[in-house]
Design a protein around this motif. Sequence first.
Motif, PDB file in Angstrom:
ATOM      1  N   LEU A  32       0.378  -6.632   9.036  1.00 16.91           N
ATOM      2  CA  LEU A  32       1.435  -6.437   8.175  1.00 16.91           C
ATOM      3  C   LEU A  32       2.250  -5.033   8.316  1.00 16.91           C
ATOM      4  O   LEU A  32       3.228  -4.741   8.577  1.00 16.91           O
ATOM      5  N   VAL A  33       1.219  -4.077   8.260  1.00 11.44           N
ATOM      6  CA  VAL A  33       1.819  -2.665   8.543  1.00 11.44           C
ATOM      7  C   VAL A  33       2.163  -2.680  10.082  1.00 11.44           C
ATOM      8  O   VAL A  33       3.229  -2.057  10.086  1.00 11.44           O
ATOM      9  N   ALA A  34       1.469  -3.149  10.789  1.00  9.65           N
ATOM     10  CA  ALA A  34       2.075  -3.195  12.334  1.00  9.65           C
ATOM     11  C   ALA A  34       3.350  -3.791  12.422  1.00  9.65           C
ATOM     12  O   ALA A  34       4.371  -3.353  13.269  1.00  9.65           O
ATOM     13  N   PRO A  70      -2.826  -8.879   1.819  1.00 14.41           N
ATOM     14  CA  PRO A  70      -1.642  -8.264   2.077  1.00 14.41           C
ATOM     15  C   PRO A  70      -1.713  -6.994   1.105  1.00 14.41           C
ATOM     16  O   PRO A  70      -0.968  -6.055   1.380  1.00 14.41           O
ATOM     17  N   ASP A  71      -2.285  -6.983   0.103  1.00 20.93           N
ATOM     18  CA  ASP A  71      -2.067  -5.999  -1.161  1.00 20.93           C
ATOM     19  C   ASP A  71      -2.663  -4.608  -0.254  1.00 20.93           C
ATOM     20  O   ASP A  71      -1.892  -3.635  -0.654  1.00 20.93           O
ATOM     21  N   LEU A  72      -3.334  -4.573   0.652  1.00 21.22           N
ATOM     22  CA  LEU A  72      -3.862  -3.398   1.377  1.00 21.22           C
ATOM     23  C   LEU A  72      -3.105  -2.930   2.414  1.00 21.22           C
ATOM     24  O   LEU A  72      -3.040  -1.800   2.744  1.00 21.22           O
ATOM     25  N   ALA A  73      -1.860  -3.506   2.589  1.00 20.14           N
ATOM     26  CA  ALA A  73      -0.621  -3.077   3.177  1.00 20.14           C
ATOM     27  C   ALA A  73       0.185  -2.059   2.556  1.00 20.14           C
ATOM     28  O   ALA A  73       0.751  -1.242   3.004  1.00 20.14           O
ATOM     29  N   GLY A  74      -0.018  -1.933   1.262  1.00 21.30           N
ATOM     30  CA  GLY A  74       0.803  -1.090   0.367  1.00 21.30           C
ATOM     31  C   GLY A  74       2.228  -1.197   0.446  1.00 21.30           C
ATOM     32  O   GLY A  74       2.603  -2.059   0.616  1.00 21.30           O
ATOM     33  N   ALA A 122       1.969 -10.456  -3.425  1.00 23.81           N
ATOM     34  CA  ALA A 122       2.373  -9.665  -2.156  1.00 23.81           C
ATOM     35  C   ALA A 122       3.908 -10.388  -1.692  1.00 23.81           C
ATOM     36  O   ALA A 122       4.584  -9.863  -1.360  1.00 23.81           O
ATOM     37  N   ARG A 123       3.889 -11.782  -2.115  1.00 24.27           N
ATOM     38  CA  ARG A 123       4.895 -12.666  -1.570  1.00 24.27           C
ATOM     39  C   ARG A 123       6.312 -12.010  -2.445  1.00 24.27           C
ATOM     40  O   ARG A 123       7.360 -11.799  -1.811  1.00 24.27           O
ATOM     41  N   LEU A 136       4.820  -3.320   2.865  1.00 22.38           N
ATOM     42  CA  LEU A 136       5.077  -4.703   2.669  1.00 22.38           C
ATOM     43  C   LEU A 136       6.629  -4.739   2.407  1.00 22.38           C
ATOM     44  O   LEU A 136       7.322  -5.834   3.107  1.00 22.38           O
ATOM     45  N   GLY A 137       7.213  -3.702   1.771  1.00 23.32           N
ATOM     46  CA  GLY A 137       8.602  -3.805   1.754  1.00 23.32           C
ATOM     47  C   GLY A 137       9.449  -3.599   2.986  1.00 23.32           C
ATOM     48  O   GLY A 137      10.621  -3.714   2.919  1.00 23.32           O
ATOM     49  N   ARG A 138       8.791  -3.147   4.014  1.00 22.77           N
ATOM     50  CA  ARG A 138       9.357  -2.884   5.099  1.00 22.77           C
ATOM     51  C   ARG A 138       9.186  -3.809   6.359  1.00 22.77           C
ATOM     52  O   ARG A 138       9.799  -3.782   7.512  1.00 22.77           O
ATOM     53  N   VAL A 139       8.603  -4.848   6.097  1.00 24.79           N
ATOM     54  CA  VAL A 139       8.138  -6.064   6.973  1.00 24.79           C
ATOM     55  C   VAL A 139       9.458  -7.080   7.076  1.00 24.79           C
ATOM     56  O   VAL A 139      10.085  -7.338   6.045  1.00 24.79           O
TER      57      VAL A 139
END
Length: 215
Positions: free
Chosen positions: A121-123, A141-145, A173-174, A148-151
């Motif tokens: 998700l970060v990538a 997904p919580d570890l993406a911090g 996360a959803r 997430l809002g930029r995906v």
Amino acid sequence: MDARSEVPVPAGDVQLTADLLVPAEPVGVVLFAHGSGSSRRSPRNVAVAQVLHRSSLGTVLVDLLTPDEEAVDARTAQLRFDIGRLAGRLSAIVDWLETGAPMGVVPIGLFGASTGAAAALVAAAERPDAVGAVVSRGGRPDLAGPALGRVRAPTLLLVGGLDDQVLTLNEQAREALPEQAELTVVPGAGHLFEEPGALEQVAHAAATWFTDYLG
């Protein structure tokens, strides 16, 4: 003619090893990011890759840590949670795939499991124009911090119905992900989807998601 091979992959300042499975006429390619304590030879990811292959999707299964780093992680279990390191290497491999080197210029998707889902998700957030879809299997997904809002890529979150804690984290996360994100619960499945038929549901859901958004 389908082609299966083990190839070196450039990933920033390191070179990693990947298993490639290339269909005769790929409609897309899916890069796998496995989770903590697993490897590119994980039977679960290999099984999913085989189903994707039947949908004419190329697959790249790669170990995101070098052998030396794997040895350190086996003792400390810390590097598997270094999401920044893992995501940076995924982004570098996405850049390599964009060159068309392994299987031509085709749309790119990311499939992440456990901590690998956070890195995926970060990538995806870092390469919004390159990554066309993301699937998370029992992911964190919580570890993406804040990423997430930029995906922007359509994202499918697959979670076992018995995996209570991870299900809660995915529900949260959803809410942070863009509109084109779905949470699918596999009834009666635990974190590893070892129950009869559970992994098959994951594989077919992933194949449908990737062919819809990449094909």
